[in-house]
Design a protein around this motif. Sequence first.
Motif, PDB file in Angstrom:
ATOM      1  N   GLY A 226     -18.517 -44.829 -41.144  1.00 58.85           N
ATOM      2  CA  GLY A 226     -18.005 -43.853 -40.186  1.00 58.85           C
ATOM      3  C   GLY A 226     -17.056 -44.404 -39.146  1.00 58.85           C
ATOM      4  N   THR A 227     -16.833 -45.699 -39.134  1.00 61.90           N
ATOM      5  CA  THR A 227     -15.890 -46.269 -38.177  1.00 61.90           C
ATOM      6  C   THR A 227     -14.460 -46.030 -38.632  1.00 61.90           C
ATOM      7  N   VAL A 228     -13.545 -46.002 -37.664  1.00 62.25           N
ATOM      8  CA  VAL A 228     -12.138 -45.784 -37.982  1.00 62.25           C
ATOM      9  C   VAL A 228     -11.562 -47.066 -38.590  1.00 62.25           C
ATOM     10  N   GLU A 229     -11.134 -46.963 -39.823  1.00 58.67           N
ATOM     11  CA  GLU A 229     -10.569 -48.107 -40.531  1.00 58.67           C
ATOM     12  C   GLU A 229      -9.060 -48.178 -40.353  1.00 58.67           C
ATOM     13  N   LEU A 230      -8.425 -47.018 -40.263  1.00 57.92           N
ATOM     14  CA  LEU A 230      -6.975 -46.952 -40.089  1.00 57.92           C
ATOM     15  C   LEU A 230      -6.632 -45.681 -39.345  1.00 57.92           C
ATOM     16  N   GLU A 231      -5.717 -45.783 -38.382  1.00 59.64           N
ATOM     17  CA  GLU A 231      -5.194 -44.602 -37.708  1.00 59.64           C
ATOM     18  C   GLU A 231      -3.693 -44.747 -37.591  1.00 59.64           C
ATOM     19  N   LEU A 232      -2.976 -43.744 -38.061  1.00 64.88           N
ATOM     20  CA  LEU A 232      -1.531 -43.661 -37.902  1.00 64.88           C
ATOM     21  C   LEU A 232      -1.232 -42.459 -37.024  1.00 64.88           C
ATOM     22  N   GLY A 233      -0.349 -42.621 -36.071  1.00 63.82           N
ATOM     23  CA  GLY A 233      -0.065 -41.522 -35.163  1.00 63.82           C
ATOM     24  C   GLY A 233      -1.179 -41.367 -34.156  1.00 63.82           C
ATOM     25  N   ASP A 234      -1.581 -40.125 -33.900  1.00 67.03           N
ATOM     26  CA  ASP A 234      -2.593 -39.848 -32.891  1.00 67.03           C
ATOM     27  C   ASP A 234      -3.683 -38.966 -33.480  1.00 67.03           C
ATOM     28  N   ALA A 235      -4.673 -39.596 -34.082  1.00 66.68           N
ATOM     29  CA  ALA A 235      -5.774 -38.851 -34.696  1.00 66.68           C
ATOM     30  C   ALA A 235      -6.795 -38.395 -33.676  1.00 66.68           C
ATOM     31  N   ALA A 236      -6.593 -38.743 -32.388  1.00 69.62           N
ATOM     32  CA  ALA A 236      -7.494 -38.314 -31.325  1.00 69.62           C
ATOM     33  C   ALA A 236      -6.965 -37.105 -30.569  1.00 69.62           C
ATOM     34  N   ALA A 237      -5.823 -36.569 -30.999  1.00 70.02           N
ATOM     35  CA  ALA A 237      -5.288 -35.355 -30.397  1.00 70.02           C
ATOM     36  C   ALA A 237      -5.786 -34.145 -31.176  1.00 70.02           C
ATOM     37  N   PRO A 238      -6.288 -33.116 -30.506  1.00 71.76           N
ATOM     38  CA  PRO A 238      -6.793 -31.941 -31.218  1.00 71.76           C
ATOM     39  C   PRO A 238      -5.698 -31.242 -32.022  1.00 71.76           C
ATOM     40  N   VAL A 239      -6.093 -30.731 -33.179  1.00 78.04           N
ATOM     41  CA  VAL A 239      -5.212 -29.935 -34.031  1.00 78.04           C
ATOM     42  C   VAL A 239      -6.014 -28.727 -34.517  1.00 78.04           C
ATOM     43  N   PHE A 240      -5.325 -27.726 -35.010  1.00 78.45           N
ATOM     44  CA  PHE A 240      -6.001 -26.643 -35.708  1.00 78.45           C
ATOM     45  C   PHE A 240      -6.135 -27.046 -37.170  1.00 78.45           C
ATOM     46  N   PRO A 241      -7.334 -27.285 -37.683  1.00 83.27           N
ATOM     47  CA  PRO A 241      -7.485 -27.689 -39.083  1.00 83.27           C
ATOM     48  C   PRO A 241      -7.175 -26.581 -40.077  1.00 83.27           C
ATOM     49  N   ARG A 242      -7.005 -25.389 -39.581  1.00 83.68           N
ATOM     50  CA  ARG A 242      -6.750 -24.234 -40.430  1.00 83.68           C
ATOM     51  C   ARG A 242      -7.845 -24.120 -41.503  1.00 83.68           C
ATOM     52  N   SER A 243      -7.504 -23.976 -42.755  1.00 79.10           N
ATOM     53  CA  SER A 243      -8.535 -23.746 -43.768  1.00 79.10           C
ATOM     54  C   SER A 243      -9.378 -24.969 -44.089  1.00 79.10           C
ATOM     55  N   SER A 244      -9.031 -26.127 -43.551  1.00 80.67           N
ATOM     56  CA  SER A 244      -9.927 -27.273 -43.701  1.00 80.67           C
ATOM     57  C   SER A 244     -11.216 -27.066 -42.918  1.00 80.67           C
ATOM     58  N   ASN A 245     -11.260 -26.050 -42.050  1.00 85.39           N
ATOM     59  CA  ASN A 245     -12.493 -25.694 -41.345  1.00 85.39           C
ATOM     60  C   ASN A 245     -13.438 -24.850 -42.193  1.00 85.39           C
ATOM     61  N   LYS A 246     -12.985 -24.385 -43.348  1.00 80.36           N
ATOM     62  CA  LYS A 246     -13.787 -23.411 -44.101  1.00 80.36           C
ATOM     63  C   LYS A 246     -15.158 -23.916 -44.555  1.00 80.36           C
ATOM     64  N   PRO A 247     -15.314 -25.182 -44.942  1.00 79.87           N
ATOM     65  CA  PRO A 247     -16.684 -25.611 -45.265  1.00 79.87           C
ATOM     66  C   PRO A 247     -17.639 -25.414 -44.096  1.00 79.87           C
ATOM     67  N   MET A 248     -17.169 -25.650 -42.876  1.00 78.66           N
ATOM     68  CA  MET A 248     -18.020 -25.464 -41.701  1.00 78.66           C
ATOM     69  C   MET A 248     -18.309 -23.991 -41.458  1.00 78.66           C
ATOM     70  N   GLN A 249     -17.325 -23.133 -41.712  1.00 80.23           N
ATOM     71  CA  GLN A 249     -17.558 -21.700 -41.577  1.00 80.23           C
ATOM     72  C   GLN A 249     -18.580 -21.216 -42.599  1.00 80.23           C
ATOM     73  N   ALA A 250     -18.494 -21.742 -43.821  1.00 80.86           N
ATOM     74  CA  ALA A 250     -19.461 -21.366 -44.854  1.00 80.86           C
ATOM     75  C   ALA A 250     -20.858 -21.843 -44.488  1.00 80.86           C
ATOM     76  N   ALA A 251     -20.964 -23.049 -43.918  1.00 77.85           N
ATOM     77  CA  ALA A 251     -22.271 -23.544 -43.486  1.00 77.85           C
ATOM     78  C   ALA A 251     -22.843 -22.659 -42.384  1.00 77.85           C
ATOM     79  N   GLY A 252     -21.981 -22.155 -41.513  1.00 73.58           N
ATOM     80  CA  GLY A 252     -22.431 -21.243 -40.474  1.00 73.58           C
ATOM     81  C   GLY A 252     -23.010 -19.960 -41.055  1.00 73.58           C
ATOM     82  N   VAL A 253     -22.392 -19.457 -42.111  1.00 76.90           N
ATOM     83  CA  VAL A 253     -22.892 -18.253 -42.773  1.00 76.90           C
ATOM     84  C   VAL A 253     -24.280 -18.510 -43.359  1.00 76.90           C
ATOM     85  N   LEU A 254     -24.467 -19.687 -43.964  1.00 77.08           N
ATOM     86  CA  LEU A 254     -25.787 -20.025 -44.505  1.00 77.08           C
ATOM     87  C   LEU A 254     -26.816 -20.148 -43.390  1.00 77.08           C
TER      88      LEU A 254
END
Length: 379
Positions: free
Chosen positions: A96-124
């Motif tokens: 789980g440690t960060v092995e490589l970071e390019l750019g700024d992976a600590a800045a928030p973004v909208f994951p868009r549909s990459s959030n869908k597994p979490m939405q499905a887990a919420g439904v369950l």
Amino acid sequence: MSAAPRTPEDPPISDGTPGVPGEAGTPGASGTPGTARTPDTARTPDTARTPGTAPVSEGAARSGTSNVLPVLAEVVRSGFVEGHHRGSLVVLAADGTVELELGDAAAPVFPRSSNKPMQAAGVLRAGLDLAGERLALAAASHSGEIFHRDLVQKMLVEHGLDAGQLQCPPDLPLDPVEAETYLASGAVRDRVTMNCSGKHAAMLAVCRKRGWPTESYLDPGHPLQQLIHSVVEEAAGEPVAAVGTDGCGAPLMAITLTGLARAFRSFVLAAPGSAERRVADAMRTHPEYVAGTRRPDTWLMREVPGALSKMGAEAVQAVALPDGRALAFKIDDGGGRALGPVLARALGLLGVEGPVVTRIGSAPLLGGGREVGEIRAAF
């Protein structure tokens, strides 16, 4: 009559190639790489940021100037580099440690549909007992193929619902090949055909089961959306930085790319029988329902044992492997055509090889109907 332009939840895919139809290249290693950040220099997101405002890195705040993100992919035509796609990427080691970071992976973004597994887990977690293809479809950005549309209709009927209650917008099939066939048959835009209809059907179904309002199921204050908000934060291991509205109308939670990678990692490592593991297992067992027959997410989950993969609009991608290694990236300009080459290169950094990686990374440029260049990774 030609179809009106649309902004899909996920970028269109044709003939199995990410991005623009007909422009799909072998990942390269040329170009100037971004600076890799080691785990001890990773930053913590600004959780007090006003929703809707653009994230600013700590370095940018200190210098008073905006950071220039590294080039993740370059566009090469006839031996001439005619364009670049910049962005940010993070790779997590198995622990789980960060092995490589390019750019700024600590800045928030909208994951868009990459959030869908979490939405499905919420439904369950809310109490809907979904499994198999139905659960995969609840986490899907489906291509709008016949088997997708048929199962959405079945799910609605099974829970006493109808398509008129879906609040995703009417749309054409996401897959351009399927869209041509669909239009040729005389069909028109429909809510069931929209790539997020499986997610919306599942949300409506759990609201019906729990006695929650169905007419307001997309309101951020709705009990279901509040539960999903909590699931996203728990999986990402960080607070949601902003809440927006996704292309399908559902609430959209902003997290960092590192948080997104952590979330996918948590799903593949979750205890058997948990909501998160059930979602991951359904997606990996039925990948064609998560995407479609001509989609990279399907190929990857079908051909790399235990891989969990989900693309999002505006060129977001997250992948986790069964041992806990994970990655997430976003192309800053939203250029979906760069997704394949960047994903293939990132998979290579995780040690994933084989024909499927080459296939995903292939992004040739055409000129006069023949290949004259490519889009290739630049890190």
